[in-house]
Motif scaffolding. Structure first.
Motif, PDB file in Angstrom:
ATOM      1  N   UNK A 100       0.591  -1.287  -0.660  1.00  0.00           N
ATOM      2  CA  UNK A 100       0.233  -0.043   0.076  1.00  0.00           C
ATOM      3  C   UNK A 100       0.701   1.211  -0.074  1.00  0.00           C
ATOM      4  N   UNK A 101       2.031   1.193   0.085  1.00  0.00           N
ATOM      5  CA  UNK A 101       2.652   2.839  -0.435  1.00  0.00           C
ATOM      6  C   UNK A 101       2.432   3.750  -1.430  1.00  0.00           C
ATOM      7  N   UNK A 102       2.640   4.511  -1.001  1.00  0.00           N
ATOM      8  CA  UNK A 102       2.020   5.840  -2.054  1.00  0.00           C
ATOM      9  C   UNK A 102       3.196   6.354  -2.580  1.00  0.00           C
ATOM     10  N   UNK A 103       4.490   5.855  -2.616  1.00  0.00           N
ATOM     11  CA  UNK A 103       6.045   6.000  -3.002  1.00  0.00           C
ATOM     12  C   UNK A 103       6.769   5.407  -2.769  1.00  0.00           C
ATOM     13  N   UNK A 104       8.222   5.616  -3.425  1.00  0.00           N
ATOM     14  CA  UNK A 104       9.888   4.653  -3.112  1.00  0.00           C
ATOM     15  C   UNK A 104      10.423   5.680  -4.191  1.00  0.00           C
ATOM     16  N   UNK A 105      11.428   5.270  -2.480  1.00  0.00           N
ATOM     17  CA  UNK A 105      12.227   6.470  -3.259  1.00  0.00           C
ATOM     18  C   UNK A 105      13.736   5.307  -2.538  1.00  0.00           C
ATOM     19  N   UNK A 106      15.089   5.956  -3.346  1.00  0.00           N
ATOM     20  CA  UNK A 106      16.409   5.854  -3.314  1.00  0.00           C
ATOM     21  C   UNK A 106      16.703   6.446  -2.594  1.00  0.00           C
ATOM     22  N   UNK A 107      17.125   5.765  -1.249  1.00  0.00           N
ATOM     23  CA  UNK A 107      18.623   7.156  -0.625  1.00  0.00           C
ATOM     24  C   UNK A 107      19.221   8.263  -1.013  1.00  0.00           C
ATOM     25  N   UNK A 108      19.210   7.737  -2.290  1.00  0.00           N
ATOM     26  CA  UNK A 108      20.790   8.660  -2.620  1.00  0.00           C
ATOM     27  C   UNK A 108      19.420   9.844  -3.431  1.00  0.00           C
ATOM     28  N   UNK A 109      18.396   9.779  -3.623  1.00  0.00           N
ATOM     29  CA  UNK A 109      17.608  10.603  -4.425  1.00  0.00           C
ATOM     30  C   UNK A 109      17.723  12.272  -4.000  1.00  0.00           C
ATOM     31  N   UNK A 110      17.900  12.277  -3.066  1.00  0.00           N
ATOM     32  CA  UNK A 110      18.189  14.100  -2.938  1.00  0.00           C
ATOM     33  C   UNK A 110      17.130  14.623  -2.488  1.00  0.00           C
ATOM     34  N   UNK A 111      17.278  15.313  -1.813  1.00  0.00           N
ATOM     35  CA  UNK A 111      16.155  16.890  -0.536  1.00  0.00           C
ATOM     36  C   UNK A 111      15.364  16.940  -1.862  1.00  0.00           C
ATOM     37  N   UNK A 112      15.107  17.551  -2.956  1.00  0.00           N
ATOM     38  CA  UNK A 112      14.308  17.824  -4.029  1.00  0.00           C
ATOM     39  C   UNK A 112      13.780  16.898  -3.802  1.00  0.00           C
ATOM     40  N   UNK A 113      13.573  15.404  -4.599  1.00  0.00           N
ATOM     41  CA  UNK A 113      12.925  15.042  -4.750  1.00  0.00           C
ATOM     42  C   UNK A 113      12.223  13.476  -3.373  1.00  0.00           C
ATOM     43  N   UNK A 114      12.609  14.163  -2.551  1.00  0.00           N
ATOM     44  CA  UNK A 114      12.261  13.837  -1.382  1.00  0.00           C
ATOM     45  C   UNK A 114      11.070  14.335  -1.053  1.00  0.00           C
ATOM     46  N   UNK A 115      11.119  15.516  -1.299  1.00  0.00           N
ATOM     47  CA  UNK A 115      10.588  16.859  -0.840  1.00  0.00           C
ATOM     48  C   UNK A 115       9.228  16.658  -2.163  1.00  0.00           C
ATOM     49  N   UNK A 116       9.743  16.570  -3.021  1.00  0.00           N
ATOM     50  CA  UNK A 116       8.779  15.871  -4.090  1.00  0.00           C
ATOM     51  C   UNK A 116       7.486  14.815  -3.562  1.00  0.00           C
ATOM     52  N   UNK A 117       8.176  13.997  -3.256  1.00  0.00           N
ATOM     53  CA  UNK A 117       7.902  12.305  -2.782  1.00  0.00           C
ATOM     54  C   UNK A 117       6.579  12.448  -1.762  1.00  0.00           C
ATOM     55  N   UNK A 118       7.052  13.465  -0.762  1.00  0.00           N
ATOM     56  CA  UNK A 118       6.186  13.659   0.222  1.00  0.00           C
ATOM     57  C   UNK A 118       5.102  14.834   0.155  1.00  0.00           C
ATOM     58  N   UNK A 119       5.374  16.025  -1.265  1.00  0.00           N
ATOM     59  CA  UNK A 119       4.016  16.974  -1.363  1.00  0.00           C
ATOM     60  C   UNK A 119       3.303  15.547  -2.218  1.00  0.00           C
TER      61      UNK A 119
END
Length: 218
Positions: A100-119
Motif C-alpha cells: 500500500x505504499x504511495x511512494x518509493x525512493x532510494x536514499x540517494x534521491x536527494x532533498x528535492x525529490x524527497x520533498x516532492x515525494x512527501x508532497x
C-alpha cells in the motif's frame, strides 16, 4: 498547510539527516521519529501523520510490514506511506507497492525529490524514483504470471485512457493537468472515476493495471 511527517529508520544518522532535510522545508514538519517498524506503527496510529516515511530494513518489524498495517488492503482510513531504501531490489519495491505504499525512493534521491515525494503522497499522488519507475512497474506486472488485467467495471472514456497512461508514467496531478491541458480539479475527477471503474485503491494500482493491460509497452 503544513504536512506532518513521521520518520522511521533504525540508523540514527540517517533518521536525523532525513528529519533535518524535511524540517528545512517551509511547509513540512517532522512530528515524530521511530527506530523500528513496531514503534513506527504505534506512533502513526497515535498521531495520524499526513505522511509516513519508512525505511525498509528495520528491526522488530520491517518497513513493508509496517506499511501493510497502516495502508494495506482492508485497512480503514489508511495512511500515506513513502518507503525509502538504500537497496534497488525489485522484491523490495514489489513488497512496498503491494503493501500500500504511495511512494518509493532510494536514499540517494536527494532533498528535492524527497520533498516532492512527501508532497505527492500528502496530495494523494504516487511518486516512485524515476531511476526505477518503468523497470519496476513492468517487472511487478510481469510477476503476476498466469493472470490477466481485470476488465473495468465500466468502459473507460478516451480521456480516462489518457489519464491511465499518464498516471502509469509517474505524472503528478499537476503535471497531468499541464500535459493534457485540463484543470487540476478535472484531473482529480478523472482519477477518482478511473479508480472506481478499475476497482483499485490508489494511483500505483492504476499503474499496475496499465502495464498488465498493455497500455504501456513492457
Amino acid at each position: 498547510m503544513t504536512i506532518r511527517v513521521l520518520v522511521a529508520d533504525d540508523q540514527d544518522i540517517v533518521r536525523t539527516g532525513l528529519t533535518m532535510i524535511l524540517d528545512a522545508q517551509p511547509d513540512i514538519e517532522v512530528i515524530g521519529q521511530a527506530v523500528n517498524g513496531r514503534e513506527a506503527v504505534a506512533l502513526a496510529q497515535r498521531h495520524r501523520p499526513d505522511v509516513c516515511l519508512f525505511d525498509i530494513r528495520m528491526p522488530e518489524m520491517d518497513g513493508i510490514e509496517a506499511t501493510r498495517r497502516l495502508a494495506g488492503p482492508g485497512v480503514e482510513d489508511p495512511l500515506a506511506v513513502v518507503v525509502i531504501t538504500t537497496f534497488d531490489l525489485d522484491e523490495y519495491v514489489h513488497g512496498a507497492l503491494k503493501a500500500g505504499a504511495r511512494g518509493f525512493l532510494l536514499k540517494d534521491a536527494g532533498p528535492a525529490l524527497l520533498s516532492q515525494a512527501i508532497h505527492a503522497a500528502a496530495a494523494g499522488d504516487a511518486l516512485i524514483a524515476p531511476a526505477v519507475t518503468g523497470r519496476l512497474l513492468a517487472a511487478f506486472a510481469n510477476a503476476r504470471t498466469g493472470t490477466n488485467a481485470a476488465e473495468p467495471l465500466e468502459s473507460l472514456t478516451r480521456r480516462e485512457e489518457d489519464i491511465v497512461i499518464t498516471v502509469a508514467r509517474g505524472r503528478t496531478n499537476s503535471e497531468i493537468a499541464e500535459e493534457l491541458h485540463i484543470s487540476l480539479s478535472t484531473v482529480k475527477t478523472h482519477v477518482t472515476s478511473v479508480m472506481n471503474k478499475l476497482g483499485v485503491r490508489n494511483r500505483v494500482e492504476i499503474a499496475m493495471w496499465a502495464y498488465e493491460s498493455d497500455r504501456i509497452p513492457r
